[in-house]
Design an enzyme around this catalytic site. Structure first.
Site, PDB file in Angstrom:
ATOM      1  N   ASP A 192       0.833  -1.204   0.000  1.00  0.00           N
ATOM      2  CA  ASP A 192       0.000   0.000   0.000  1.00  0.00           C
ATOM      3  C   ASP A 192       0.868   1.256   0.000  1.00  0.00           C
ATOM      4  OD1 ASP A 192      -2.256  -1.654   0.158  1.00  0.00           O
ATOM      5  OD2 ASP A 192      -2.164  -1.675   2.345  1.00  0.00           O
ATOM      6  N   ALA A 193       1.946   1.241   0.775  1.00  0.00           N
ATOM      7  CA  ALA A 193       2.871   2.377   0.779  1.00  0.00           C
ATOM      8  C   ALA A 193       3.507   2.550  -0.597  1.00  0.00           C
ATOM      9  CB  ALA A 193       3.944   2.171   1.844  1.00  0.00           C
TER      10      ALA A 193
END
Length: 304
Positions: A253-254
């Site tokens: 997600d990052a």
């Protein structure tokens, strides 16, 4: 108005750090137990605001303590939560994330309401005013409807369908998006033999999903080995950054947050991959799904 709208899961995560993942009929020692907000869409939204990108979240939670805490945590970081739907017919989804000493993860999920939101919960003017829509794992019908609406108003779309790409019926949504994020396992599921090659040259060997991806730009995450972009006949690669993984939860997600932020500033694919890999590396090197991302921390890693 927000530049990016993230749509998908907003959960409450309970992270259990253990000395080792047990074998069947085995036992492990729980070394720590922490609760915090989670969910792919929420994680990406949190990362984007840390990178100075105004971001709204479209998702759903129950009217319970976990839901209130998850929304409050995001709002405190600057995420616009006005499109988060409060659902009174079920609980906030809770995920139990077990992390061993090497940073490997497995997840146990409980039923909840994180897919109760619908496409029409997002006002049309909000989507038209945004620069980008990012979809994560959610109801296939909702994903397709949102992608279609974004296409109609000229808003670009990315999609991270997650580990269930092969069995959730995402083909309609996949045909409508500009970028798709996949890890190696998901790419193998979606593309079959094409996972090892430029997908546009292999005729979609992954079946219906592979065919749906045939005209889409793929961003494939190789974990500690970096990542690549496959855009038609072009292939762009970045080797990643060596880090000692503590917890890989949320690293993908990052990565997505970094890639989207870079592309919004018209960075090249190579630079976008460098920034995205740096975001993923910082997150994997620290416990929890949401490392505090900011340009100062990224610049330190990118310069090295």
């Amino acid at each position: 108005m927000s530049r990016v709208i993230c749509a998908g899961h907003l959960n409450w995560d309970v992270t259990l750090r253990v000395d080792a993942l047990p074998e069947p009929d085995g036992e492990a020692t729980v070394e720590s137990h922490v609760g915090a907000g989670g969910g792919s869409a929420a994680n990406v939204a949190s990362g984007l605001v840390g990178l100075d990108v105004p971001t709204s979240l479209l998702g759903s939670v129950g009217t319970d303590e976990h839901g209130r805490a998850a929304v409050a945590e995001l709002a405190s970081k600057g995420v616009d939560c006005q499109y988060v739907v409060d659902v009174d017919h079920g609980p906030t989804t809770v995920k139990y994330i077990v992390v061993d000493a090497s940073g490997d993860v497995f997840v146990l999920g409980s039923p909840g309401v994180n897919e109760s939101f619908e496409a029409d919960d997002l006002p049309a003017d909000a989507l038209a005013a945004a620069d980008h829509l990012h979809l994560t794992s959610q109801s296939p019908a909702t994903a397709a409807a949102l992608a279609r609406l974004a296409s109609e108003v000229g808003t670009t779309v990315s999609f991270d369908p997650g580990r269930r790409i092969g069995d959730r019926g995402y083909t309609d949504a996949l045909r409508l998006v500009d970028f798709v994020f996949l890890n190696d396992r998901e790419a193998a599921t979606a593309l079959g033999e094409a996972a090892e090659h430029n997908h546009s040259d292999t005729g979609g060997n992954g079946g219906a999903v592979g065919d749906a991806l045939d005209e889409t730009t793929l961003v494939i995450k190789h974990g500690p080995k970096g990542a690549e972009v496959r855009d038609g006949d072009e292939r762009h690669v970045h080797p990643g950054y060596p880090v000692d993984a503590v917890d890989t939860t949320g690293a993908g997600d990052a990565f997505a947050a970094g890639f989207i932020a870079a592309r919004l500033e018209d960075r090249t694919y190579e630079r976008a991959l460098a920034i995205a890999n740096a975001c993923g590396a910082l997150t994997a090197a620290e416990p929890g799904a949401r490392t505090q991302l900011n340009w100062r921390r990224l610049d330190d890693l990118l310069e090295r």
